[in-house]
Design a protein around this motif. Structure first.
Motif, PDB file in Angstrom:
ATOM      1  N   ILE A   5       0.838  -1.199   0.000  1.00 32.96           N
ATOM      2  CA  ILE A   5       0.000   0.000   0.000  1.00 32.96           C
ATOM      3  C   ILE A   5       0.878   1.255   0.000  1.00 32.96           C
ATOM      4  CG2 ILE A   5      -1.731   1.337   1.249  1.00 32.96           C
ATOM      5  CD1 ILE A   5      -2.832  -1.244   2.391  1.00 32.96           C
ATOM      6  N   LYS A   6       0.864   1.948  -1.092  1.00 32.16           N
ATOM      7  CA  LYS A   6       1.487   3.273  -1.264  1.00 32.16           C
ATOM      8  C   LYS A   6       2.853   3.432  -0.604  1.00 32.16           C
ATOM      9  CE  LYS A   6      -1.986   5.762   0.247  1.00 32.16           C
ATOM     10  NZ  LYS A   6      -2.844   6.918   0.572  1.00 32.16           N
ATOM     11  N   PRO A   7       3.813   2.569  -0.895  1.00 34.47           N
ATOM     12  CA  PRO A   7       5.136   2.761  -0.295  1.00 34.47           C
ATOM     13  C   PRO A   7       5.844   3.968  -0.903  1.00 34.47           C
ATOM     14  CG  PRO A   7       5.235   1.046  -1.944  1.00 34.47           C
ATOM     15  CD  PRO A   7       3.775   1.423  -1.822  1.00 34.47           C
ATOM     16  N   LEU A   8       6.670   4.617  -0.107  1.00 34.58           N
ATOM     17  CA  LEU A   8       7.564   5.646  -0.620  1.00 34.58           C
ATOM     18  C   LEU A   8       8.795   4.933  -1.161  1.00 34.58           C
ATOM     19  CD1 LEU A   8       7.372   8.233   2.312  1.00 34.58           C
ATOM     20  CD2 LEU A   8       6.096   8.257   0.157  1.00 34.58           C
ATOM     21  N   THR A   9       9.168   5.222  -2.400  1.00 32.89           N
ATOM     22  CA  THR A   9      10.310   4.551  -3.014  1.00 32.89           C
ATOM     23  C   THR A   9      11.149   5.556  -3.784  1.00 32.89           C
ATOM     24  OG1 THR A   9       9.004   4.016  -4.992  1.00 32.89           O
ATOM     25  CG2 THR A   9       9.083   2.345  -3.245  1.00 32.89           C
ATOM     26  N   GLY A  10      12.287   5.097  -4.254  1.00 28.94           N
ATOM     27  CA  GLY A  10      13.152   5.957  -5.052  1.00 28.94           C
ATOM     28  C   GLY A  10      13.614   7.177  -4.281  1.00 28.94           C
ATOM     29  N   SER A  11      13.348   8.367  -4.824  1.00 26.08           N
ATOM     30  CA  SER A  11      13.780   9.605  -4.184  1.00 26.08           C
ATOM     31  C   SER A  11      12.779  10.102  -3.142  1.00 26.08           C
ATOM     32  CB  SER A  11      13.984  10.692  -5.245  1.00 26.08           C
ATOM     33  OG  SER A  11      12.763  10.938  -5.946  1.00 26.08           O
ATOM     34  N   GLN A  12      11.676   9.388  -2.974  1.00 24.81           N
ATOM     35  CA  GLN A  12      10.674   9.783  -1.981  1.00 24.81           C
ATOM     36  C   GLN A  12      11.137   9.370  -0.585  1.00 24.81           C
ATOM     37  OE1 GLN A  12       7.471   7.429  -3.718  1.00 24.81           O
ATOM     38  NE2 GLN A  12       6.421   9.321  -4.300  1.00 24.81           N
ATOM     39  N   GLY A  13      10.784  10.165   0.408  1.00 26.64           N
ATOM     40  CA  GLY A  13      11.074   9.802   1.782  1.00 26.64           C
ATOM     41  C   GLY A  13      12.559   9.749   2.081  1.00 26.64           C
ATOM     42  N   GLN A  14      12.901   9.009   3.132  1.00 27.22           N
ATOM     43  CA  GLN A  14      14.284   8.899   3.560  1.00 27.22           C
ATOM     44  C   GLN A  14      14.459   7.602   4.341  1.00 27.22           C
ATOM     45  OE1 GLN A  14      14.062  11.284   7.833  1.00 27.22           O
ATOM     46  NE2 GLN A  14      14.822  12.407   6.070  1.00 27.22           N
ATOM     47  N   ILE A  15      15.687   7.287   4.675  1.00 26.71           N
ATOM     48  CA  ILE A  15      15.964   6.183   5.595  1.00 26.71           C
ATOM     49  C   ILE A  15      16.325   6.816   6.926  1.00 26.71           C
ATOM     50  CG2 ILE A  15      17.480   4.235   6.119  1.00 26.71           C
ATOM     51  CD1 ILE A  15      17.770   3.814   3.090  1.00 26.71           C
ATOM     52  N   ARG A  16      15.398   6.764   7.861  1.00 27.84           N
ATOM     53  CA  ARG A  16      15.631   7.415   9.147  1.00 27.84           C
ATOM     54  C   ARG A  16      16.747   6.734   9.933  1.00 27.84           C
ATOM     55  NH1 ARG A  16       9.880   6.744  11.197  1.00 27.84           N
ATOM     56  NH2 ARG A  16       8.662   7.689   9.528  1.00 27.84           N
TER      57      ARG A  16
END
Length: 323
Positions: free
Chosen positions: A305-316
């Protein structure tokens, strides 16, 4: 005017762009095979220790993944603490005084950062932890699709909305609507609710069911009234197992409790109350292999369901706050 550029040259230029966008949106079960080869044993070790200390923790960790994916997609937004710019989802009604296991996720993240710093997202950790919790408690294992990024913000309003995370007193139509809103089918609904074969419920969430509802076995209702006083405010946090027969084993007995009208939650009993999901409940109650197969397929689907991938989001670096 018609273009004089050959079609094959146009496709040669455009297709890689679209394929790049397409591939960025895909999750991959082998993503960390080279970048973090110790990921799975590292996470499983912490989960095993936590469940050995408290068997209930397995259900709590599984639930975190579910509540994450149902609010803005599987992006670990529900792990974020309050910040100056947003209110945490932890304070929303479905999570307040209920969602737990955050300290275990902290321990997992710390352990993972030691073996491969800055590589694995908190959203992926939630998905792997959910799988390990189920498997450790006797349920199936599956290949977890990976590659989600973490959100930079939470969405308290959406987490608190009545049609986002299904409530304990939800009707069947409300359950179906909520799951459909997330791209999940009726089969997904019933299979995923089978996760209630482990874990417990708070008195405040089942009080109305055991005192007012008719779709409940009378003796079962009376046996739970002792742990949940009728007056609101008294014993609100007292607990009852969601599946009294095997509350710490992932199996299909939850569906047998529904057939006997011995669900502790109103929403659970709605799955077997003369409606469109009755047949699936009967199937899962008598065919554990069908339940396990469908649950595995549905939780993998939920993780999409709607994962953030590629350049979206970050690795906290810390699951409780954005970098």
């Amino acid at each position: 005017m018609a273009s004089s550029t050959p079609l094959f040259l146009i496709l040669f230029v455009i297709l890689p762009i679209f394929m790049g966008r397409f591939s960025n949106a895909q999750l991959d079960t082998s993503l960390y095979a080279k970048s973090c080869p110790q990921l799975f044993p590292t996470i499983r070790g912490v989960v095993q220790t936590a469940i050995k200390k408290e068997a209930r923790m397995g259900a709590s960790l599984l639930r975190l993944h579910f509540h994450d994916c149902f609010v803005n997609g599987c992006d670990a937004s529900n792990l974020l603490d309050d910040s100056p710019s947003f209110k945490s989802e932890k304070a929303a009604t479905p999570n307040r005084n209920s969602a737990r296991g955050f300290e275990v996720i902290d321990q997992i993240k710390s352990a993972v950062e030691k073996v491969c710093p800055g590589v694995v997202s908190c959203a992926d950790i939630l998905a792997i932890t959910a799988r390990d919790s189920v498997a450790i408690l006797g349920g199936p294992a599956w290949d977890v699709k990976l590659g989600r990024k973490d959100s930079l913000t939470a969405n308290f309003a959406l987490a608190n909305a009545t049609n986002t995370i299904p409530a304990a007193n939800a009707s069947l139509s409300a359950l179906l609507s909520s799951f459909q809103n997330h791209g999940l089918s009726t089969r997904d609904l019933v299979a995923l609710y089978g996760a209630h074969t482990i874990g417990v419920a708070r008195c405040t969430n089942f009080r109305q069911h055991i005192y007012q509802d008719k779709n409940i076995d009378p003796s079962f209702a009376r046996s739970n009234q002792g742990r949940c006083p009728k007056n609101n405010g008294n014993g609100d946090n007292n607990l009852a197992p969601l599946d009294a027969q095997s509350p710490t084993k992932f199996d299909n007995t939850y569906f047998k409790t529904l057939l006997n009208k011995q669900a502790i939650l109103h929403s659970d009993q709605e799955l077997y109350n003369g409606g469109s999901t009755d047949a699936l409940v009967r199937t899962y109650a008598t065919n554990p292999h069908a339940f396990i197969s469908d649950f595995t397929a549905s939780i993998i689907k939920m993780g999409d369901i709607k994962p953030l991938t590629g350049s979206q989001g970050q690795i906290r670096k810390n699951c409780r706050r954005a970098n």
